[in-house]
Write a protein that holds these residues in place. Structure first.
Motif, PDB file in Angstrom:
ATOM      1  N   PRO A  34       0.508  -1.030   0.185  1.00 24.63           N
ATOM      2  CA  PRO A  34       0.121  -0.034  -0.158  1.00 24.63           C
ATOM      3  C   PRO A  34       0.518   1.352   0.057  1.00 24.63           C
ATOM      4  O   PRO A  34       1.875   0.902   0.481  1.00 24.63           O
ATOM      5  N   ILE A  35       0.004   2.239   0.242  1.00 29.20           N
ATOM      6  CA  ILE A  35       0.815   3.813  -0.134  1.00 29.20           C
ATOM      7  C   ILE A  35       0.777   4.267   1.110  1.00 29.20           C
ATOM      8  O   ILE A  35      -0.151   4.486   2.001  1.00 29.20           O
ATOM      9  N   TRP A  36       1.521   4.397   1.911  1.00 30.95           N
ATOM     10  CA  TRP A  36       1.701   5.291   3.397  1.00 30.95           C
ATOM     11  C   TRP A  36       3.079   6.109   3.588  1.00 30.95           C
ATOM     12  O   TRP A  36       3.970   5.834   2.882  1.00 30.95           O
ATOM     13  N   TYR A  37       3.270   6.778   4.480  1.00 30.41           N
ATOM     14  CA  TYR A  37       4.190   7.359   5.010  1.00 30.41           C
ATOM     15  C   TYR A  37       4.757   7.241   6.409  1.00 30.41           C
ATOM     16  O   TYR A  37       4.193   7.014   7.196  1.00 30.41           O
ATOM     17  N   VAL A  38       6.131   7.052   6.976  1.00 29.61           N
ATOM     18  CA  VAL A  38       6.653   6.856   8.111  1.00 29.61           C
ATOM     19  C   VAL A  38       8.104   7.363   7.713  1.00 29.61           C
ATOM     20  O   VAL A  38       8.770   8.041   7.120  1.00 29.61           O
ATOM     21  N   GLU A  39       8.123   8.274   8.859  1.00 26.42           N
ATOM     22  CA  GLU A  39       9.977   8.844   9.558  1.00 26.42           C
ATOM     23  C   GLU A  39      10.082   8.049  10.568  1.00 26.42           C
ATOM     24  O   GLU A  39       9.313   8.280  11.448  1.00 26.42           O
ATOM     25  N   THR A  40      11.746   8.259  10.750  1.00 25.78           N
ATOM     26  CA  THR A  40      11.866   7.292  11.947  1.00 25.78           C
ATOM     27  C   THR A  40      12.820   8.802  12.739  1.00 25.78           C
ATOM     28  O   THR A  40      13.625   8.802  11.862  1.00 25.78           O
ATOM     29  N   ARG A  41      12.812   8.366  14.134  1.00 26.23           N
ATOM     30  CA  ARG A  41      14.147   9.488  14.688  1.00 26.23           C
ATOM     31  C   ARG A  41      15.105   8.765  15.803  1.00 26.23           C
ATOM     32  O   ARG A  41      14.449   7.928  16.250  1.00 26.23           O
ATOM     33  N   ILE A  42      16.325   8.180  15.632  1.00 27.11           N
ATOM     34  CA  ILE A  42      16.890   7.951  16.718  1.00 27.11           C
ATOM     35  C   ILE A  42      17.567   9.373  17.826  1.00 27.11           C
ATOM     36  O   ILE A  42      18.138  10.448  17.306  1.00 27.11           O
ATOM     37  N   ASP A  43      16.816   8.717  18.695  1.00 32.10           N
ATOM     38  CA  ASP A  43      17.571   9.913  20.429  1.00 32.10           C
ATOM     39  C   ASP A  43      18.644   9.390  21.244  1.00 32.10           C
ATOM     40  O   ASP A  43      18.517   8.514  21.409  1.00 32.10           O
ATOM     41  N   SER A  44      18.080  10.553  22.459  1.00 29.67           N
ATOM     42  CA  SER A  44      18.942  10.087  23.208  1.00 29.67           C
ATOM     43  C   SER A  44      18.131   9.045  24.665  1.00 29.67           C
ATOM     44  O   SER A  44      18.533   8.009  25.664  1.00 29.67           O
ATOM     45  N   LEU A  45      16.626   9.551  23.784  1.00 28.02           N
ATOM     46  CA  LEU A  45      15.670   8.518  25.024  1.00 28.02           C
ATOM     47  C   LEU A  45      15.460   6.582  24.158  1.00 28.02           C
ATOM     48  O   LEU A  45      14.506   6.064  24.600  1.00 28.02           O
ATOM     49  N   GLY A  46      15.892   6.928  23.250  1.00 25.69           N
ATOM     50  CA  GLY A  46      15.629   5.604  22.134  1.00 25.69           C
ATOM     51  C   GLY A  46      15.826   5.711  20.846  1.00 25.69           C
ATOM     52  O   GLY A  46      16.157   7.067  20.233  1.00 25.69           O
ATOM     53  N   TRP A  47      13.882   5.645  20.108  1.00 27.58           N
ATOM     54  CA  TRP A  47      14.263   5.753  18.674  1.00 27.58           C
ATOM     55  C   TRP A  47      12.050   5.787  18.653  1.00 27.58           C
ATOM     56  O   TRP A  47      11.536   5.708  19.848  1.00 27.58           O
ATOM     57  N   LYS A  48      11.572   6.158  17.818  1.00 29.88           N
ATOM     58  CA  LYS A  48      10.973   6.906  17.418  1.00 29.88           C
ATOM     59  C   LYS A  48       9.584   6.784  15.907  1.00 29.88           C
ATOM     60  O   LYS A  48      10.974   7.556  15.153  1.00 29.88           O
ATOM     61  N   ALA A  49       8.892   6.532  15.923  1.00 31.96           N
ATOM     62  CA  ALA A  49       8.503   6.579  14.541  1.00 31.96           C
ATOM     63  C   ALA A  49       7.165   7.272  13.997  1.00 31.96           C
ATOM     64  O   ALA A  49       5.928   6.782  15.196  1.00 31.96           O
ATOM     65  N   GLU A  50       7.157   7.577  13.262  1.00 32.19           N
ATOM     66  CA  GLU A  50       5.264   8.830  13.064  1.00 32.19           C
ATOM     67  C   GLU A  50       5.235   8.207  11.518  1.00 32.19           C
ATOM     68  O   GLU A  50       5.954   8.101  10.374  1.00 32.19           O
ATOM     69  N   MET A  51       4.254   8.049  11.703  1.00 33.66           N
ATOM     70  CA  MET A  51       3.081   7.512  10.408  1.00 33.66           C
ATOM     71  C   MET A  51       2.145   7.602  10.199  1.00 33.66           C
ATOM     72  O   MET A  51       1.571   8.113  10.859  1.00 33.66           O
ATOM     73  N   LYS A  52       1.921   7.472   8.656  1.00 36.36           N
ATOM     74  CA  LYS A  52       0.584   8.649   8.376  1.00 36.36           C
ATOM     75  C   LYS A  52      -0.468   7.129   7.751  1.00 36.36           C
ATOM     76  O   LYS A  52       0.441   6.586   6.340  1.00 36.36           O
ATOM     77  N   ILE A  53      -1.147   6.594   7.784  1.00 34.34           N
ATOM     78  CA  ILE A  53      -1.812   5.247   6.885  1.00 34.34           C
ATOM     79  C   ILE A  53      -3.328   6.260   6.420  1.00 34.34           C
ATOM     80  O   ILE A  53      -4.031   6.286   6.904  1.00 34.34           O
ATOM     81  N   PRO A  54      -2.879   6.162   4.913  1.00 33.72           N
ATOM     82  CA  PRO A  54      -4.167   6.775   4.278  1.00 33.72           C
ATOM     83  C   PRO A  54      -5.529   5.395   4.145  1.00 33.72           C
ATOM     84  O   PRO A  54      -5.607   4.757   4.091  1.00 33.72           O
ATOM     85  N   PHE A  55      -6.720   6.431   5.032  1.00 34.72           N
ATOM     86  CA  PHE A  55      -7.856   5.063   4.857  1.00 34.72           C
ATOM     87  C   PHE A  55      -8.660   4.021   3.262  1.00 34.72           C
ATOM     88  O   PHE A  55      -8.905   3.979   3.524  1.00 34.72           O
ATOM     89  N   ALA A  56      -7.861   5.058   2.950  1.00 35.40           N
ATOM     90  CA  ALA A  56      -7.655   4.450   1.057  1.00 35.40           C
ATOM     91  C   ALA A  56      -7.418   3.232   0.956  1.00 35.40           C
ATOM     92  O   ALA A  56      -7.698   2.424   0.459  1.00 35.40           O
TER      93      ALA A  56
END
Length: 869
Positions: free
Chosen positions: A149-171
């Protein structure tokens, strides 16, 4: 500003006291920007949610690291914020790879938006930002990693660990139009260095399902199902380079060029049903099939690698049975579509021919999805072109049809009841060929198959009963149906088969088959199953499916004991026992066998698998290629495979298997290894050599006539096969990668001690055949002359079957997904092929000869661009 909502986590159960729930907030103003920072106002007013629990290795224990999430949404997208805390951020494993090949730390979400307790859409990402997505069906039994599917995500690593931000189209999701949305949900994280998995909703390892055990995401409102609409046109420029042959008009220049275009499309018919289409599809970037030498009576099975036919395959497949070697019997084998032409034209003196390597697919269409009433649907229609070979000599050009215009159709439907615990379904397939050339009359002009399936699970899905029944009906000329009767699947001409009769006047053939299964898969350490399978002599699935044998009754049983909690030196352990018996339709016993196998992982993350297998004396229907049953001695074999920790930069696996039959009838010995080295997070190299030695005292050579009797000629054979596969994956970013695969392949077969069958089922092994003496067999030129009665005159002759086959196949693919759904491919593939009738294996000489062969190179540029409509 956010609409006020209450975030809660409750436990509710068979009365709402066991179901873990989460309620997301709806955005009413600006949506988050996907950058991995969580700095947008939309996130600030939402509390983090935690309460994760360990699944691996210690089920139910506290995780070693904390994990949290937030979820919000607007009218078009679902937004997920995942925070993976880590006390040692420098230890986070961040390996780059291609999409759907994640390595390292990762996490993601699984959504049962159908809320059917069987289907889930999965969106995961690694700490390096590499995406993977797949669809789960049948409550965890099947996974389709080719769903992209078509969807979007970005990740980052920082001093606390790592994180991921996602955007999933309802389509990209499938859900109902009705009221407040209630979806099944699971969130999962892998801490790679510990080989640890943590989940939001605890699902016991002995649960009867996966999706049916999800928690719930409740309360989404005022969102409407959306239909995906996209087309992806493509253009391909291809150049082939090969040896110049001045006398051959097709290879005089040593090069060919081609420019092609086509179109792929994806359209939502409804929110729940999607149509995929392809016009003139191209699969030039797909890796070549590995080299094989097949000396059996059966067709070689190759896995499907073309994306159009893999995605959604779970609904299209209809296996006759889901256990052991019977799993290959399937009403749909997608490699039939676009296969190599069936006919190979003969040429006269000074004639040259050019034949297409594959049948062109003019177009293909798929409808897949699920209705609001719980019906899962799959429809596929494809048409392949009439293909012609071009034949030339110095003065004339002629054309000969090598494949007729063909249409393939498949329709599949399944209905679920009892919250997915009961399922009823069916399938039909049709293959229709427009045969206008008499030399193609050996093909069926019509072939139909169909089937019904029923499955019921009870006692918290721990127990299962299933039934499958299939039928087939093929039509064609007398030549076509005679060929079907004589095929290796059934051999109607067998002289010792009173239930079979070869009828050369028939123009149709029908058959049926099916399976019954009772199994316990759920609670507790012990699992078991009992399986019954039958295939009538007339069953024929091979026009659109895959089937090796008919005329068969089989009984199988299976038991397994699992320990999933670490103990002593073991991280987990499972021991399995299998037993089987097979008969033909007269009740003639063919084989009885069984095995025991053990698979374990140690606490140092090394894996060990081993087993031993035995069969009693057996009867082969195919050894004499339509002759009587051949009695074969009892056999025993073992296998063992050891793998080191795959998380290390350097990992290794090594294995060996051997098989023996009594009376020195046969001995096989295979060794293999797999060496993987990852010098950097962007680069992985794998070397996979394997070497096998096979000795068989009864290899089929041919059938001859002498004194109005058939002579089944056999031989001893010594075979040696070497493969040396090398694979390189270099990922510059999550969307830009370079992959290389190359495989030298050397195989030899030395035939000796030629013999004829005298009494195929004699009790004493040596009474089953007569080995020709030096007075009876002599070699002249490239053939053996057989003088059975020693009167000085050859009674018949056989060609020298010795072989030495050399092949090299390779693919180099650069892939850049420059925008979601749009990709640029640069491809270089090379093939080298050689054959010598020596039968001698000499690695140094063979390897040198292989790379002295003139290569055929293909250079390809493929550009696709996705247009959302």
């Amino acid at each position: 500003m956010l609409v006020c909502g209450v975030l809660f986590n409750t436990l509710a159960g068979e009365g709402d006291d066991k179901i873990k729930t989460y309620t997301p907030h709806k955005i009413t103003d600006r949506a988050p920007v996907i950058d991995g920072s969580f700095s947008d106002p939309a996130w600030q007013k939402i509390h983090w949610h935690d309460h994760f629990i360990q699944l691996e290795p210690y089920e139910g224990k506290e995780p070693t690291q904390d994990t949290r999430f937030k979820i919000t949404y607007n009218n078009n997208y679902l937004f997920i914020a995942l925070r993976a805390y880590d006390s040692s951020p420098d230890s986070i494993v961040r390996r780059l790879s291609r999409r759907d090949n994640l390595e390292g730390d990762q996490m993601g979400i699984q959504l049962d938006s159908y809320n059917d307790n069987r289907t889930a859409f999965c969106f995961f990402v690694s700490a390096a930002g590499v995406k993977t997505d797949w669809m789960i069906t049948d409550d965890g039994m099947n996974r389709d990693y080719n769903w992209d599917p078509i969807w979007y995500v970005e990740t980052r690593i920082d001093s606390l660990g790592w994180k991921a931000e996602m955007k999933i189209p309802f389509a990209q999701l499938r859900f109902s139009e009705k009221g407040l949305k209630e979806w099944g949900m699971q969130i999962k994280r892998t801490i790679y260095r510990n080989d640890e998995e943590v989940v939001w909703k605890m699902i016991p390892k002995d649960a009867g399902g996966w999706v049916s055990e999800f928690g719930m995401m409740r309360g989404m409102e005022h969102i409407e199902p959306q239909k995906e609409r996209a087309i992806t046109p493509y253009t391909v420029a291809k150049m082939e380079r090969f040896r110049e042959q001045p006398d051959n008009p097709f290879t005089q220049s040593g090069r060919q060029t081609n420019l092609d275009v086509g179109l792929n499309g994806k359209f939502g018919i409804t929110n729940n049903i999607t149509m995929d289409m392809a016009i003139n599809p191209d699969f030039g970037q797909v890796e070549a099939d590995p080299s094989k030498v097949n000396l059996t009576a059966y067709e070689t099975f190759f896995e499907e690698k073309r994306p159009f036919f893999i995605e959604g395959q779970s609904i299209m497949n209809f296996r006759l049975m889901s256990f052991g070697n019977f799993m290959q019997d399937n009403l749909f084998y997608s490699r039939r579509i676009g296969h190599s032409p069936h006919y190979s034209p003969s040429t006269g003196p000074d004639e040259y021919t050019q034949t297409p390597s594959n049948t062109s697919i003019l177009g293909a269409l798929k409808l897949t999805g699920k209705t609001r009433d719980g019906w899962s649907l799959g429809v596929m229609e494809s048409m392949t072109a009439k293909e012609q070979a071009t034949i030339k000599d110095s003065d004339n050009t002629r054309h000969k049809t090598v494949e007729p215009l063909t249409n393939y159709f498949l329709g599949r439907a399944q209905k679920e009841f009892n919250q997915g615990g009961t399922m009823v379904g069916g399938i039909v397939t049709a293959t229709n060929r427009k045969i206008s050339a008499s030399h193609l009359n050996f093909l069926h002009d019509q072939a139909y198959t169909g089937g019904v399936n029923f499955k019921h699970r009870w006692n918290d899905r721990n127990y299962m009963f299933s039934f499958r029944g299939v039928f087939s009906h093929v039509r064609g000329s007398q030549e076509a149906i005679t060929r079907t009767q004589r095929s290796s699947a059934r051999y109607y001409q067998r002289p010792d088969a009173p239930h079979l009769s070869l009828d050369s006047s028939r123009t149709s053939l029908s058959g049926h088959g099916g399976s019954l299964m009772f199994a316990k898969f759920g609670k507790g350490h012990f699992r078991y199953g009992l399986f019954l399978n039958w295939k009538s002599p007339g069953l024929e699935l091979n026009d659109m499916g895959y089937q090796r044998e008919a005329d068969q009754l089989a009984q199988l049983s299976w038991g397994q004991y699992r320990i999933w909690e670490p103990f002593s030196i073991f991280r987990n352990l499972q021991i399995s026992l299998n037993q089987w018996r097979i008969w033909d339709y007269t009740g003639q016993h063919l084989v009885t066998g069984g095995n025991i196998n053990i698979n374990t992982q140690f606490k140092n993350y090394w894996d060990l698998g081993m087993g031993i297998n035995g069969t009693g004396s057996s009867f082969s229907k195919t050894a004499l290629r339509g002759g009587p049953l051949l009695k074969q001695p009892a056999s025993i074999n073992y296998w063992i495979n050891l793998k080191t920790d795959p998380r290390k930069k350097l990992s290794l696996s090594v294995g060996n298997s051997q098989n023996w039959r009594r009376y020195q009838h046969a001995h096989n010995n295979s060794i293999w290894t797999n060496i993987t080295y990852r010098p950097h997070n962007t680069l992985q190299m794998t070397l996979s050599p394997s070497l096998s030695f096979q000795q068989n005292n009864m290899q089929f050579v041919g059938i001859k006539e002498h004194q109005n009797q058939k002579r089944y000629i056999m031989s001893a054979i010594d075979r040696t096969t070497l493969t040396l596969s090398f694979r390189l994956n270099f990922s510059l970013s999550p969307t830009l990668s370079l992959q290389y695969w190359g495989q030298p392949f050397i195989a030899s077969g030395d035939y000796y001690e030629f013999k004829r069958i005298t009494d195929a089922d004699a009790p004493a092994y040596r009474d089953r055949f007569h080995t020709f003496t030096d007075e009876q067999i002599s070699r002249e030129g490239g053939a053996y002359r057989i003088d059975e009665d020693r009167d000085g005159t050859a009674d018949y002759s056989i060609g020298d079957p010795d072989f030495n086959m050399l092949q090299f196949k390779s693919n180099l693919v650069a892939r850049w997904e420059y925008t979601p759904g749009s990709t640029l491919y640069l491809v270089w593939s090379q093939n080298r092929n050689g054959f010598h009738p020596t039968g001698e294996f000499a690695f140094g000489n063979d390897f040198r000869d292989l790379f002295s062969l003139y290569p055929r190179n293909v250079f390809l540029v493929k550009f696709t661009y996705r247009l959302g409509l």
